[in-house]
Design a protein around this motif. Structure first.
Motif, PDB file in Angstrom:
ATOM      1  N   TYR A  36      62.512 -54.967  72.074  1.00  0.00           N
ATOM      2  CA  TYR A  36      63.210 -56.137  71.753  1.00  0.00           C
ATOM      3  C   TYR A  36      64.686 -56.027  71.900  1.00  0.00           C
ATOM      4  N   LEU A  85      57.158 -63.442  69.282  1.00  0.00           N
ATOM      5  CA  LEU A  85      58.363 -62.858  69.926  1.00  0.00           C
ATOM      6  C   LEU A  85      59.173 -63.867  70.418  1.00  0.00           C
ATOM      7  N   TYR A  89      62.831 -64.409  69.373  1.00  0.00           N
ATOM      8  CA  TYR A  89      64.125 -64.046  70.271  1.00  0.00           C
ATOM      9  C   TYR A  89      64.509 -65.260  71.124  1.00  0.00           C
ATOM     10  N   TRP A 125      57.868 -54.828  69.847  1.00  0.00           N
ATOM     11  CA  TRP A 125      58.733 -56.032  70.058  1.00  0.00           C
ATOM     12  C   TRP A 125      59.464 -56.350  68.752  1.00  0.00           C
ATOM     13  N   LEU A 127      58.295 -57.045  65.715  1.00  0.00           N
ATOM     14  CA  LEU A 127      57.919 -58.096  64.929  1.00  0.00           C
ATOM     15  C   LEU A 127      57.106 -57.616  63.702  1.00  0.00           C
TER      16      LEU A 127
END
Length: 303
Positions: A36, A85, A89, A125, A127
Motif C-alpha cells: 500500500y 483496499l 485507497y 495491503w 488493511l
C-alpha cells in the motif's frame, strides 16, 4: 555452571533482540512487504484497475488495455480484500474510473479463511481485519538477507504470462486435472455460508463506486469446457442469480466470457483454469471494447 547458563541466556536474549529488530525493519520499511505504500506513486495515473485471483492475474495484461491500467490480482486472493483496499485507497488513485471485478466459480463462496496464509493479503495491503495483528510474521512472507541483497521489486501493475497449451493434452489427462482442480475448490474453498456476507460486501462496494463515479465491470473469467463439467449446480445457480441482481445497477457492466464461444478453444488455455498469453490477448480486446463503450457513454452524459 551457573556462569555458563547465564552466558547462554544472554546470548539467546541478544539473538532474539537482533531477530526482532530485523523483522521490524523489514516489515515496516521494505516496499515489497507493504504494497500500500506504493499505491500513491505507481497507481496515481491508473484509470482501469483489474482485481481478482490467479485467473485475472494470468488472464489480463494491463499493457494490452488502451487506458492506463493496473492488474493487482494475486494468487488465491479473496474478493473482499480487493473491495476493502479500493475503498480505503481510492483517494490515492484520483484517475480511477473503472474496476474490473472477476466473478469466478468460487468467488462468492471463498472468504480465504481456509487458507493458512490468508492474512498476508490484509497485512501487505495495510488493511485491518478482526483477529489479525500487525505482528503476525509467521503468516507473511519475510524477506531474508539474500532476498534484500538481490531484491527485484515487482510492479503493482502485475501480469503473469502463461505459455502452456491445454489442447495438447488428451481428454483423459484433461479430465484428471480438471477434476483435481475443482476438487480442491470444493474441499477447501467453497463455503455456502460465506456467500451471503460476500454478496453483501459486493453490494456495498457497488454503492461506494456509484458515489464516486466509478464504473464496475463484472467479468466471468473463461475456463476450459472440461473444467466446467465438474462445476456443481448449487454454486453456479446461486452465482448466476447474484450476477443478474448486481448487473441491474446503473454503474455495473456484465461480461460473460465463461460461456463465450471464443473461449471454447482449448488452445487459449495454459492449464485447467488459466488462460495462456494468446487467451489473455483476446480477453484484453474484449475488455477494450467494453471500456470504449463505457467511456463513450460517460462523454455523452457530460455533453
Amino acid at each position: 555452571m551457573q556462569k555458563f547458563l547465564k552466558t547462554i541466556v544472554m546470548y539467546l536474549i541478544a539473538i532474539m533482540v537482533i531477530l526482532s529488530l530485523y523483522l521490524w525493519l523489514v516489515s515496516e520499511t521494505v516496499l515489497t512487504h507493504f504494497k500500500y505504500q506504493r499505491i500513491a506513486t505507481e497507481l496515481k495515473q491508473t484509470k482501469v484497475l483489474v482485481t481478482g485471483s490467479s485467473h485475472a492475474l494470468m488472464g489480463v495484461n494491463p499493457k494490452n488495455l488502451q487506458l492506463p491500467s493496473a492488474n493487482i490480482a494475486e494468487i488465491n486472493k479473496p474478493i473482499i480484500v480487493d473491495l476493502e483496499l479500493i475503498k480505503k485507497y481510492y483517494q490515492q488513485m484520483p484517475n480511477l474510473g473503472y474496476v474490473v471485478l472477476p466473478i469466478d466459480y468460487f468467488t462468492l463462496f471463498f472468504d480465504g479463511e481456509s487458507e493458512h496464509y490468508n492474512k498476508r493479503y490484509w497485512h501487505h495491503w495495510g488493511l485491518e481485519k478482526e483477529g489479525i495483528s500487525r505482528f503476525h510474521f509467521m503468516d507473511c512472507y519475510i524477506e531474508t538477507p539474500f532476498d534484500l541483497y538481490t531484491e527485484k521489486r515487482e510492479p503493482l501493475s502485475n501480469y503473469s504470462i502463461q505459455t502452456g497449451n491445454w489442447s495438447r493434452f488428451s481428454e483423459r489427462v484433461k479430465s484428471y486435472f480438471a477434476k483435481r482442480r475443482t476438487g480442491i475448490w470444493h474441499k477447501n474453498w467453497m463455503d455456502e455460508n460465506a456467500a451471503g456476507s460476500i454478496t453483501k460486501e459486493i453490494q456495498i462496494f457497488i454503492e461506494f463506486c456509484q458515489q464516486h463515479n466509478i464504473q464496475i465491470i463484472l467479468i466471468e473469467m473463461p475456463v476450459p469446457v472440461k473444467t466446467q463439467t465438474y462445476y456443481q449446480t448449487k454454486y453456479t445457480s446461486r452465482t448466476r442469480a447474484v450476477i443478474n441482481q448486481l448487473a441491474m445497477h446503473s454503474n455495473v457492466t456484465h461480461l460473460n466470457c465463461k460461456d463465450s464461444l471464443v473461449f471454447k478453444n482449448d488452445s487459449l488455455f495454459a492449464d485447467a483454469d488459466h488462460l495462456n498469453h494468446k487467451g489473455a490477448a483476446i480477453l484484453s480486446k474484449i475488455l477494450n471494447t467494453s471500456l470504449k463503450t463505457l467511456s463513450n457513454q460517460k462523454i455523452k452524459i457530460k455533453d
